[in-house]
Design an enzyme around this catalytic site. Sequence first.
Site, short mmCIF file in Angstrom:
data_model
loop_
_atom_site.label_atom_id
_atom_site.label_comp_id
_atom_site.label_asym_id
_atom_site.label_seq_id
_atom_site.Cartn_x
_atom_site.Cartn_y
_atom_site.Cartn_z
CD1 TRP A 101 -3.93 12.23 -9.53
CD2 TRP A 101 -4.93 13.95 -10.54
NE1 TRP A 101 -4.50 11.77 -10.69
CE2 TRP A 101 -5.11 12.79 -11.32
CE3 TRP A 101 -5.47 15.16 -10.98
CZ2 TRP A 101 -5.82 12.81 -12.53
CZ3 TRP A 101 -6.18 15.18 -12.19
CH2 TRP A 101 -6.34 14.02 -12.94
CG ASP A 168 -7.39 14.14 -4.18
OD1 ASP A 168 -8.31 13.29 -4.20
OD2 ASP A 168 -6.86 14.59 -5.21
CE LYS A 192 -9.19 8.47 -10.69
NZ LYS A 192 -8.87 9.87 -10.53
C1 LIG Z 1 -8.50 11.08 -10.77
C2 LIG Z 1 -7.99 11.93 -9.69
C3 LIG Z 1 -8.29 13.31 -9.63
C4 LIG Z 1 -9.08 14.02 -10.70
O1 LIG Z 1 -10.38 13.60 -10.71
P1 LIG Z 1 -11.45 14.24 -11.71
O2 LIG Z 1 -12.69 13.61 -11.19
O3 LIG Z 1 -11.08 13.79 -13.08
O4 LIG Z 1 -11.41 15.70 -11.55
C5 LIG Z 1 -7.82 14.02 -8.56
N1 LIG Z 1 -7.10 13.44 -7.58
C6 LIG Z 1 -6.77 12.13 -7.61
C7 LIG Z 1 -5.97 11.55 -6.50
C8 LIG Z 1 -7.22 11.33 -8.66
O5 LIG Z 1 -6.91 10.04 -8.69
#
Ligand SMILES: *Cc1c(COP(=O)(O)O)cnc(C)c1O
Length: 355
Positions: A101, A168, A192
């Site tokens: 990511w 993030d 998540k």
């Molecule tokens: C899943 C994830 C993303 C991407 O998320 P989307 O909602 O599919 O754009 C980005 N960063 C991390 C750490 C993730 O786990």
Amino acid sequence: MKKHNFNSGPSILPKSVMQQAAEAVIEFNNTGLSILEIGHRTSFFMEVMEEARALVKELMQLDDSYDVLFLHGGATTQFMQIPMNLLDSDETAAYCDDGVWGSKAIKEASLFGKASVVASSKDKGYTYINKGFSVPADAKYLHITSNNTVEGTQYFAAPDVSVPLIADMSSDIFSRQLDFSKYSLIYAGAQKNMGAAGVNVVVVKKEILGKIKRPIPAIMDYQKHIEAGSLMNTPPVFAVYVALLTLRWIKASGGLAEMERSSIEKSSLLYNTIDALPQFTCKVAVEDRSRMNAVFFLNDSSLEAPFLDLCKQEGMVGVKGYRTVGGIRVSMYNALPLESVVAFTDLMKHFAEKK
Ligand SMILES: *Cc1c(COP(=O)(O)O)cnc(C)c1O
């Protein structure tokens, strides 16, 4: 059969949240209308948005120098929205290359300015977290991925830097107590650990905004969203409501202290089991092992398929590793009960005994 949901995202949510979300689809708060058919500028929805924004600040113990936005798009949208708002084309931003990511975030930032990689764990397959690296003083910000969903690593201390810190937190938001005031911008896709897909939460320190020359399209401009109270256009109404229900559940369950206690309990049980069984190996540095996503392998790779078959038979969902990593990945988000990790570790022991 009872399912144990170890999905990495979209992932498990509290049963009570799903129950209330389902009821709101039929009728929202005795309004005679579904949550899907009320206007986003009605007092009904404006109260939902305000409560959700306030709860984020309360759980993170942040003051009014921060604002909270619920925005469209997944975390991937933030990979570009952050540099678009904060980085001019002749400026540099520092990035940690922490995994799949983070690498994507770097690629997007380089479309807007210079993305300088100040630390990377790519040399060892992203199995550790860099510490003690330095960041150029003129960097506009440092970007990290606080929890690496794919590789199973997590930061347990925020890098000590003098530039604004951006994280993030898509896969570990609201899972632990942190000094959130160390961060200038925190973002997460909801699917998540805090709700349904379709909405991002963005927590931003207002003083970092409004400092670039680039014109920003209104829908991408954090400042305009703040002025509009996160209601510039139609927000993802249902996803915001599910996030609110999850935030209320977190608070009622004991807040971030309880989420952290429970995640230490669950992840310790799993990692201790992996370490105790010679058939399984976790390659992640012990001090950097994620409490949210455990990534590990069967030493004899020919046993992986039978192990995954057994998981399937026993109702263990979502334990196959990410496509580029392989192996096993067990996600232990807030709503996962300890009982599911007990069932999974019992299955590991049972499998190991027979082999
Ligand atoms: C899943 C994830 C993303 C991407 O998320 P989307 O909602 O599919 O754009 C980005 N960063 C991390 C750490 C993730 O786990």
